[in-house]
Design an enzyme around this catalytic site. Sequence first.
Site, PDB file in Angstrom:
ATOM      1  N   HIS A  30      -2.914   7.468  -3.710  1.00 11.47           N
ATOM      2  CA  HIS A  30      -2.431   5.863  -4.083  1.00 11.47           C
ATOM      3  C   HIS A  30      -1.750   5.369  -2.348  1.00 11.47           C
ATOM      4  O   HIS A  30      -1.796   6.234  -1.382  1.00 11.47           O
ATOM      5  CB  HIS A  30      -1.426   6.170  -4.827  1.00 11.47           C
ATOM      6  CG  HIS A  30      -0.729   5.361  -5.671  1.00 11.47           C
ATOM      7  ND1 HIS A  30      -0.325   4.131  -4.855  1.00 11.47           N
ATOM      8  CD2 HIS A  30      -1.300   4.415  -6.926  1.00 11.47           C
ATOM      9  CE1 HIS A  30       0.298   2.996  -5.789  1.00 11.47           C
ATOM     10  NE2 HIS A  30      -1.108   3.125  -6.976  1.00 11.47           N
ATOM     11  N   TYR A  51       3.188  -2.726 -11.608  1.00  8.58           N
ATOM     12  CA  TYR A  51       4.581  -2.806 -10.925  1.00  8.58           C
ATOM     13  C   TYR A  51       5.549  -2.934 -11.492  1.00  8.58           C
ATOM     14  O   TYR A  51       5.416  -4.137 -12.637  1.00  8.58           O
ATOM     15  CB  TYR A  51       4.460  -4.713  -9.819  1.00  8.58           C
ATOM     16  CG  TYR A  51       3.209  -4.251  -8.919  1.00  8.58           C
ATOM     17  CD1 TYR A  51       3.402  -3.544  -7.936  1.00  8.58           C
ATOM     18  CD2 TYR A  51       2.355  -5.307  -8.628  1.00  8.58           C
ATOM     19  CE1 TYR A  51       2.218  -3.214  -6.789  1.00  8.58           C
ATOM     20  CE2 TYR A  51       1.368  -5.020  -7.711  1.00  8.58           C
ATOM     21  CZ  TYR A  51       1.062  -3.844  -6.902  1.00  8.58           C
ATOM     22  OH  TYR A  51       0.201  -4.418  -6.049  1.00  8.58           O
TER      23      TYR A  51
END
Length: 213
Positions: free
Chosen positions: A177, A59
């Site tokens: 994903h 992230y």
Amino acid sequence: MFLPTSWHPVANRLPPDYLAQLAARLPTPSFPPESQWLRAYQLCPAGATKVVIIGQDPYHGPGQAEGLSFSVASGKWPPSLTNIFKEMCDDLGCQPPFSGSLVGWAEQGVLLLNRVLSVSPGRANSHQGLGWEQLTQATIEYLAAQPQPRVYWLWGKAAQGLASLIPAHQLALCAPHPSPLSSYRGFFGSKPFSQTNAYLQAHGLTPIRWSDV
């Protein structure tokens, strides 16, 4: 930057001083901080690894990445993690967890790996091609060469590029994903949690307690 002892065979597959040279050329600052770049290896010894979850990269928002793919130490869950937990609850019929940290998975033998293990703040996939890929590929090659049964979750194109390395006696589960941009294309309904536990039990291994996070 050094791999823990149990992962030294992976380092031996790389050129001498590869990790030190990689650390020297990575941009700073980065997410997660350098002390957590190899945290997935630190929490999950090689011999204990039963499941490998491979994402793209960490992230890139502040306070999110903690060195384990898809995991956050605290705060609001990123959309990908929210979708993972949604699929887990649908697959297993369980309640959503209270925490977004996946340390509990790592401690049960789940190697939470990204294809690339660092990122520049606010710039997704910005460290692609800088050298992490050689390490993560060497990791999969090492694990795939072992006789132990293992399960690999290959989520997204970056991870699925490793699918050819997985031998027939181990299990590769490929899916889009879990990002909102692609999760609707087949991530939802892929049931990786139940498939993995069925495989582990069939091979005499303790299943993962997925709701223990």
